[in-house]
Scaffold this motif. Structure first.
Motif, mmCIF file in Angstrom:
data_model
loop_
_atom_site.group_PDB
_atom_site.id
_atom_site.type_symbol
_atom_site.label_atom_id
_atom_site.label_comp_id
_atom_site.label_asym_id
_atom_site.label_seq_id
_atom_site.Cartn_x
_atom_site.Cartn_y
_atom_site.Cartn_z
ATOM 1 N N TYR A 341 0.832 -1.204 0.000
ATOM 2 C CA TYR A 341 0.000 0.000 0.000
ATOM 3 C C TYR A 341 0.867 1.255 0.000
ATOM 4 C CZ TYR A 341 -4.489 -2.317 0.406
ATOM 5 O OH TYR A 341 -5.615 -3.052 0.137
ATOM 6 N N GLU A 342 1.994 1.196 0.699
ATOM 7 C CA GLU A 342 2.904 2.350 0.700
ATOM 8 C C GLU A 342 3.399 2.636 -0.716
ATOM 9 O OE1 GLU A 342 3.232 0.464 4.787
ATOM 10 O OE2 GLU A 342 3.067 -0.213 2.718
ATOM 11 N N GLY A 343 3.735 1.554 -1.449
ATOM 12 C CA GLY A 343 4.220 1.717 -2.819
ATOM 13 C C GLY A 343 3.155 2.276 -3.747
ATOM 14 N N ILE A 344 1.935 1.792 -3.589
ATOM 15 C CA ILE A 344 0.843 2.283 -4.431
ATOM 16 C C ILE A 344 0.601 3.766 -4.168
ATOM 17 C CG2 ILE A 344 -1.580 2.022 -5.054
ATOM 18 C CD1 ILE A 344 -1.438 -0.868 -4.048
ATOM 19 N N ILE A 345 0.569 4.142 -2.897
ATOM 20 C CA ILE A 345 0.313 5.544 -2.540
ATOM 21 C C ILE A 345 1.407 6.445 -3.101
ATOM 22 C CG2 ILE A 345 0.141 7.183 -0.623
ATOM 23 C CD1 ILE A 345 -1.060 4.822 1.022
ATOM 24 N N THR A 346 2.668 6.000 -2.989
ATOM 25 C CA THR A 346 3.787 6.811 -3.486
ATOM 26 C C THR A 346 3.675 7.031 -4.991
ATOM 27 O OG1 THR A 346 5.266 6.055 -1.737
ATOM 28 C CG2 THR A 346 6.293 6.924 -3.733
ATOM 29 N N PHE A 506 -6.435 13.305 -10.704
ATOM 30 C CA PHE A 506 -6.228 12.464 -9.527
ATOM 31 C C PHE A 506 -6.089 13.352 -8.298
ATOM 32 C CE2 PHE A 506 -4.517 10.157 -13.157
ATOM 33 C CZ PHE A 506 -5.143 8.925 -13.038
ATOM 34 N N GLN A 507 -6.796 12.990 -7.233
ATOM 35 C CA GLN A 507 -6.704 13.715 -5.971
ATOM 36 C C GLN A 507 -5.631 13.074 -5.101
ATOM 37 O OE1 GLN A 507 -8.346 16.407 -5.356
ATOM 38 N NE2 GLN A 507 -10.061 16.391 -6.795
ATOM 39 N N ARG A 508 -4.812 13.899 -4.479
ATOM 40 C CA ARG A 508 -3.771 13.365 -3.589
ATOM 41 C C ARG A 508 -4.393 12.545 -2.466
ATOM 42 N NH1 ARG A 508 1.462 14.318 -3.302
ATOM 43 N NH2 ARG A 508 1.449 13.897 -1.071
ATOM 44 N N ILE A 509 -3.683 11.514 -2.058
ATOM 45 C CA ILE A 509 -4.157 10.618 -0.996
ATOM 46 C C ILE A 509 -3.406 10.906 0.293
ATOM 47 C CG2 ILE A 509 -4.128 8.203 -0.246
ATOM 48 C CD1 ILE A 509 -4.752 7.425 -3.125
ATOM 49 N N ASP A 510 -4.147 10.967 1.389
ATOM 50 C CA ASP A 510 -3.549 11.122 2.721
ATOM 51 C C ASP A 510 -2.992 9.753 3.124
ATOM 52 O OD1 ASP A 510 -3.085 11.201 5.508
ATOM 53 O OD2 ASP A 510 -4.600 12.765 5.776
ATOM 54 N N GLU A 511 -1.676 9.622 3.058
ATOM 55 C CA GLU A 511 -1.049 8.316 3.281
ATOM 56 C C GLU A 511 -1.323 7.774 4.677
ATOM 57 O OE1 GLU A 511 3.312 6.078 2.994
ATOM 58 O OE2 GLU A 511 3.111 8.186 2.431
ATOM 59 N N ALA A 512 -1.124 8.590 5.698
ATOM 60 C CA ALA A 512 -1.298 8.119 7.078
ATOM 61 C C ALA A 512 -2.731 7.646 7.315
ATOM 62 C CB ALA A 512 -0.926 9.224 8.059
ATOM 63 N N LYS A 513 -3.681 8.398 6.818
ATOM 64 C CA LYS A 513 -5.087 8.055 7.016
ATOM 65 C C LYS A 513 -5.429 6.745 6.321
ATOM 66 C CE LYS A 513 -9.782 9.781 6.225
ATOM 67 N NZ LYS A 513 -10.589 10.860 5.607
ATOM 68 N N LEU A 514 -5.005 6.603 5.062
ATOM 69 C CA LEU A 514 -5.343 5.396 4.312
ATOM 70 C C LEU A 514 -4.676 4.159 4.909
ATOM 71 C CD1 LEU A 514 -5.848 5.043 0.542
ATOM 72 C CD2 LEU A 514 -4.516 3.316 1.736
ATOM 73 N N LEU A 515 -3.397 4.288 5.293
ATOM 74 C CA LEU A 515 -2.691 3.142 5.872
ATOM 75 C C LEU A 515 -3.344 2.707 7.187
ATOM 76 C CD1 LEU A 515 1.061 4.004 5.192
ATOM 77 C CD2 LEU A 515 -0.371 2.323 4.021
ATOM 78 N N ALA A 516 -3.840 3.671 7.949
ATOM 79 C CA ALA A 516 -4.529 3.329 9.197
ATOM 80 C C ALA A 516 -5.814 2.558 8.897
ATOM 81 C CB ALA A 516 -4.843 4.603 9.984
ATOM 82 N N GLU A 517 -6.531 2.968 7.865
ATOM 83 C CA GLU A 517 -7.756 2.266 7.463
ATOM 84 C C GLU A 517 -7.440 0.835 7.031
ATOM 85 O OE1 GLU A 517 -9.499 4.567 4.377
ATOM 86 O OE2 GLU A 517 -10.101 6.229 5.691
ATOM 87 N N VAL A 518 -6.388 0.704 6.224
ATOM 88 C CA VAL A 518 -6.007 -0.611 5.717
ATOM 89 C C VAL A 518 -5.606 -1.537 6.853
ATOM 90 C CG1 VAL A 518 -4.263 -1.849 4.353
ATOM 91 C CG2 VAL A 518 -5.351 0.202 3.427
#
Length: 651
Positions: A341-346, A506-518
């Motif tokens: 998920y980190e790689g996808i977000i980056t 494309f809208q930027r993704i909040d990495e911390a928020k999404l990783l917490a959800e995942v």
């Protein structure tokens, strides 16, 4: 007349929903098919589902439905995922299709009549998940060398294909056609691991299960799933050896230009499949490309680890085209790819939101601001212009070379190198500075034209990778000049036309928020999985106590009884006081079941009572017997049929 191009995926095994690793292949194949169509080829793109075999029969049995009901459901799910990824296949074949099953029976008969198939007995090791046979020496630490799972010793009557008859021919074919299997490492693996040690005859029928295509000459046998599945590439075109004349579709598109497959099934496609075709006197496919896998980080995807990533779920978070781009850009040519998920977000934030999205948005916005949305006419080149224009044209050449050689990730990198250069060009030329003076208005027009044209050329190439995104870019440019040929030279976009409306791609993704959800979803999944496993886990065999003989057992008098009344024992949280009727008398019993039953829920229930137990006093209350129950952490009273007579001896 357009040159034909027949491309296939391996057909997906209809045992479960495909994850991103399974879906990569259809996305890759779709990108190639779209690119080839744009180059003017008459493309036939085939995919589908492999629906027979012991594994599916077992899964259907577990689900309590017929195998056909099971594969209908899974094939529907697979098709939904393929369609959800916007793949442009021309044919979706199912191996349960009537025409395919009929052709498979005829193919088996033709091979049998030719003497390439004979009857015998198979004895060896079988991996049900892989539907594969192995000898003792082929096993890896006693397990399947392909998937690492347990194998089962099997002995059954079977038909065999004479692989050994064609071994020398296949070795010669490999030597004469060095590009037949790519990458080169896969070809070397096939030669060294299978051809040089010597091919053994292949078991091509089974009798231990029924879910397969029956052998006409011997209906107790069903055709081996790989002989059944591999032939889909020709039956999808209408091939049937029982017909004297093959259909126009087959005559037009066979031999296949490329089979796109996963590296794990290279053996079946590069050894079994060519030999089957040789037996049928059919031409060989031109190429077999065996792509690597996607791992979750460094691990294989596994449901038990909670690291399986499904494509449709990814698309909800990263958009359909975001998933397509990541899959194609991240998978190397030879080695396995890594998905996190980190790689996808980056990649999403860096390449799509910043690099591409920001470039398109601000270029359209500046065109509207400085030229009222009208595409300006370029007026002369500066050095930076020539560099950008040369790169744009060279990008098309490099992209095409990489697509033609199946270096798909490199082709994606080519496009985004152009977009990065265009962003740098904005910084170098500073349109906002040029816009401050009428003297630099012509120069500003050239800069804006070059940016718009660079975006257009990039979008042409992007349309094979991310078709929806390309459509959005063309709409914002307000141009329909999008053919492959239009990208071969710089200057295709028309000056004087008015651009469309700018809208974020494309809208930027909040990495911390999404990783917490995942992570929260993963923990919930693992907790549910652990709960299921605990419920299904077989109890360990108890140590037990010393055995007793029948006489000792008969000394215990078990009688049927009915609970007449029940109440809690004061100051004793665990105890209930019951009045029970044995038919011939009424007794008072104290039982430690208060934690598990409310008193009123027990009244009227029929139970089993140890009737000859010596009286005992519990919390000052006399108890005359004991109720039969199971369990320790959770106690369950043994209840009887309401019609059971009272006072019966339980033996």
């Amino acid at each position: 007349m357009a040159e034909k191009f027949y491309i296939t995926t391996a057909i997906a095994y209809a045992s479960s929903k495909p994850h991103i690793g399974n879906t990569y292949e259809i996305i890759m194949t779709d990108a190639i098919a779209r690119y080839k169509r744009a180059r003017g080829y008459d493309v036939h793109f085939c995919t589908g589902t492999d629906e027979h075999g012991q594994k599916i029969e077992n899964k259907a049995l577990e689900a309590g439905i017929t195998p056909k009901e099971y594969v209908d459901r899974i094939a529907g799910i697979i098709k939904e995922v393929w369609d959800g990824m916007n793949t442009s296949y021309d044919k979706f074949i199912r191996t349960t299709d009537d025409y395919h099953e009929a052709a498979v029976r005829h193919i088996f008969t033709k091979m049998l009549e030719k003497g390439d198939i004979y009857k015998g007995y198979y004895e060896g090791w079988y991996c049900t998940p892989c539907e594969s046979f192995f000898t003792e020496t082929q096993l890896a630490d006693g397990k399947c060398p392909d998937c690492g799972r347990e194998v089962k010793k099997t002995r059954e009557e079977a038909y065999f294909f004479k692989m050994s008859k064609y071994a020398d021919w296949l070795m010669e074919y490999f030597e004469e056609h060095p590009d037949f299997i790519e990458p080169e490492a896969r070809r070397k693996e096939m030669v060294n691991n299978f051809l040089k040690p010597g091919l053994q005859d292949l078991c091509v029928s089974r009798t231990s299960f029924k879910w397969g295509v029956p052998v006409d000459e011997d209906p107790a046998h069903v055709v081996y799933v790989w002989l059944d599945a591999l032939t889909n590439y020709i039956t999808a075109l209408g091939y049937d050896p029982a017909n004297d004349k093959q259909p126009e579709l087959f005559e037009k598109f066979w031999p296949c230009d490329v089979h796109i497959i996963g590296k794990d099934i290279a053996r079946f496609h590069s050894i079994y499949w060519p030999i089957f075709l040789k037996s049928l006197d059919l031409p060989m496919p031109k190429k077999i490309f065996a792509h690597p896998w996607f791992n979750f980080g460094t691990d294989k995807m596994s449901k038990s680890r909670g690291n399986v990533i499904y494509t449709d779920e990814l698309a909800k978070r990263f958009t359909l085209d975001g998933v397509r781009y990541y899959a194609l850009a991240e998978m190397p040519y030879l080695n396995d790819g890594s998905i996190t998920y980190e790689g996808i977000i980056t990649r999403y934030n860096t390449d799509l939101a910043n690099n591409l999205g920001n470039l398109v948005n601000r270029t359209i916005a500046m065109t509207k601001k400085y030229f009222d949305g009208t595409i300006p006419t370029p007026a002369g080149d500066a050095d930076t212009d020539a560099e950008l224009k040369a790169l744009a044209v060279d990008t098309v050449r490099s992209f095409s070379e990489n697509m033609d050689s199946f270096h798909i990730a490199d082709a994606c990198a080519d496009i985004f190198t152009l977009f990065k250069r265009a962003n740098k060009y904005i910084d170098e030329t500073a349109p906002w500075v040029l816009a401050k003076s009428e003297d630099t208005k012509a120069r500003l027009g050239t800069v804006m034209y070059n940016l718009l044209e660079s975006i257009r050329i990039g979008a042409v190439l992007l349309s094979y990778i991310m078709p929806d995104t390309a459509d959005s870019i063309f709409a914002q440019l307000n141009t329909d000049i999008r053919s492959y040929d239009s990208a071969l030279a710089f200057g295709g976009i028309k000056a004087g036309e008015v651009v469309g409306e700018a809208s974020p791609l494309f809208q930027r993704i909040d990495e911390a928020k999404l990783l917490a959800e995942v992570e929260a979803e993963r923990e919930a999944f693992l907790a549910e999985q652990a709960k299921k496993e605990a419920a299904e886990k077989k109890p360990e065999k108890p140590e037990g106590i010393a055995p007793i003989d029948i006489a000792q057992f008969m000394d215990v008098e078990l009688r049927t009884a009915k609970i007449l009344a029940c109440e809690k024992v004061p100051k004793a949280k665990k105890l209930l006081k019951l009045q029970v009727d044995l038919g011939y008398e009424t007794r008072q019993v104290v039982s430690g079941i208060a934690k598990f039953y409310e008193p009123e829920a027990l009244i009227g229930k029929k139970i089993i009572l140890v009737a000859n137990l010596k009286p005992a006093v519990l919390c000052g209350i006399e108890s005359n017997g004991m109720i039969l129950a199971s369990g320790e952490e959770e106690v369950r009273v043994v209840f009887l049929d309401p019609e059971t007579p009272l006072g019966e001896r339980v033996r």
